[in-house]
Motif scaffolding. Structure first.
Motif, PDB file in Angstrom:
ATOM      1  N   ILE A  83      17.436  72.246 -15.184  1.00 46.18           N
ATOM      2  CA  ILE A  83      17.584  71.458 -13.805  1.00 46.18           C
ATOM      3  C   ILE A  83      16.884  72.401 -12.873  1.00 46.18           C
ATOM      4  O   ILE A  83      16.988  73.663 -13.035  1.00 46.18           O
ATOM      5  N   PHE A  84      15.957  72.027 -12.214  1.00 39.84           N
ATOM      6  CA  PHE A  84      15.121  72.476 -11.143  1.00 39.84           C
ATOM      7  C   PHE A  84      15.596  71.998  -9.874  1.00 39.84           C
ATOM      8  O   PHE A  84      16.464  72.154  -9.087  1.00 39.84           O
ATOM      9  N   SER A  85      14.545  71.257  -9.377  1.00 38.24           N
ATOM     10  CA  SER A  85      14.842  70.477  -8.063  1.00 38.24           C
ATOM     11  C   SER A  85      15.479  69.185  -7.990  1.00 38.24           C
ATOM     12  O   SER A  85      15.571  68.437  -6.957  1.00 38.24           O
ATOM     13  N   ASP A  86      15.690  68.713  -9.332  1.00 31.19           N
ATOM     14  CA  ASP A  86      16.353  67.249  -9.302  1.00 31.19           C
ATOM     15  C   ASP A  86      17.994  67.396  -8.914  1.00 31.19           C
ATOM     16  O   ASP A  86      18.772  67.650  -9.827  1.00 31.19           O
ATOM     17  N   ASP A  87      18.160  66.918  -7.759  1.00 35.14           N
ATOM     18  CA  ASP A  87      19.767  66.991  -7.567  1.00 35.14           C
ATOM     19  C   ASP A  87      20.554  66.004  -8.271  1.00 35.14           C
ATOM     20  O   ASP A  87      21.581  66.478  -8.483  1.00 35.14           O
ATOM     21  N   THR A  88      20.164  64.987  -8.475  1.00 34.13           N
ATOM     22  CA  THR A  88      20.749  63.818  -9.313  1.00 34.13           C
ATOM     23  C   THR A  88      21.042  64.574 -10.636  1.00 34.13           C
ATOM     24  O   THR A  88      22.088  64.571 -11.129  1.00 34.13           O
ATOM     25  N   LEU A  89      20.008  65.121 -11.286  1.00 36.09           N
ATOM     26  CA  LEU A  89      20.473  65.490 -12.593  1.00 36.09           C
ATOM     27  C   LEU A  89      21.118  66.874 -12.510  1.00 36.09           C
ATOM     28  O   LEU A  89      21.941  66.941 -13.448  1.00 36.09           O
ATOM     29  N   LYS A  90      20.986  67.678 -11.529  1.00 36.16           N
ATOM     30  CA  LYS A  90      21.858  68.790 -11.257  1.00 36.16           C
ATOM     31  C   LYS A  90      23.411  68.490 -11.258  1.00 36.16           C
ATOM     32  O   LYS A  90      24.173  69.036 -11.659  1.00 36.16           O
ATOM     33  N   ASP A  91      23.566  67.549 -10.330  1.00 36.91           N
ATOM     34  CA  ASP A  91      25.066  67.100 -10.161  1.00 36.91           C
ATOM     35  C   ASP A  91      25.509  66.602 -11.430  1.00 36.91           C
ATOM     36  O   ASP A  91      26.803  66.720 -11.795  1.00 36.91           O
TER      37      ASP A  91
END
Length: 224
Positions: A83-91
């Protein structure tokens, strides 16, 4: 007038049996599912993981993830989610826990790697390590491999599942195609016979680097 029917993919489910942070931006997930048994060869296989329940969220986003390894006895697949800048994937990655159910569909775009070459160029980033580690393990030991994995920081790099680091790493900030071209020009052998490339960064960069290798390193190189 008949309305054309749209093919709806079969959605599979699995259970997360392990979640472990293995690098600054990467989590290792082990997912167990009887549905994995339908796959005959997992080398190069990818799935789309749903980032929410698709039965309740018709617009659920999907994340393309390569299978890192697979245990056919217990139907357990390994994934490395970066995960880097993808907030949905990060969450989603931070929220998911051992014992949770995940939803996925197989990607039909990948296939078994071409093992007919004598020399292989493996090029990617930390996010593509599961695929490149898989390919490296699938190649017969007599094959020659030249590789480079680009990362902005060494904290983003992780080993293969056997704790080995069989590929070469190069840290540079920021990542850009010109730096990659300079590295390839300096370290990759020229005009090796029967050479196959696997470049796994993004579509535009992959094509740019492939053309660069054709023009400056090996005109006869093939894509995997």
């Amino acid at each position: 007038m008949n309305t054309p029917q749209t093919s709806v993919p079969t959605i599979f489910t699995g259970i997360v049996i392990l979640k472990d942070k293995i690098a600054a931006n990467t989590y290792h997930l082990k997912i167990q599912s009887q549905n994995f048994s339908i796959f005959h060869d997992i080398t190069g296989l990818a799935v789309y993981l749903y980032l929410s329940d698709p039965y309740y969220d018709s617009a659920a986003r999907r994340h393309h993830a390569y299978v890192w390894d697979y245990d056919p006895v217990y139907h357990i697949a390994d994934f490395a989610i970066t995960i880097f800048s993808d907030d949905t994937l990060k969450d989603w990655t931070q929220r998911i826990q051992e014992g949770d159910t995940v939803f996925f569909i197989p990607s039909l775009l990948e296939g078994s790697p071409d093992i007919t070459g004598d020399h292989y160029f493996l090029i990617g980033t930390a996010a593509s390590l599961p695929l490149l580690y898989q390919i490296y393990r699938a190649l017969p030991v007599v094959k020659r491999v030249t590789s480079v994995i680009y990362a902005e920081d060494k904290e983003n790099i992780f080993s293969d599942l056997d704790h080995s680091f069989p590929l070469n790493f190069f840290c540079t900030r920021p990542l850009n195609p010109q730096v990659m071209q300079e590295y390839i020009q300096k370290y990759f052998p020229k005009n090796t016979g029967h050479t196959v490339s696997c470049i796994a960064i993004d579509d535009d960069t992959d094509e740019l680097l492939y053309k660069y290798i054709q023009e400056h390193i090996n005109r006869e190189i093939r894509k995997m």
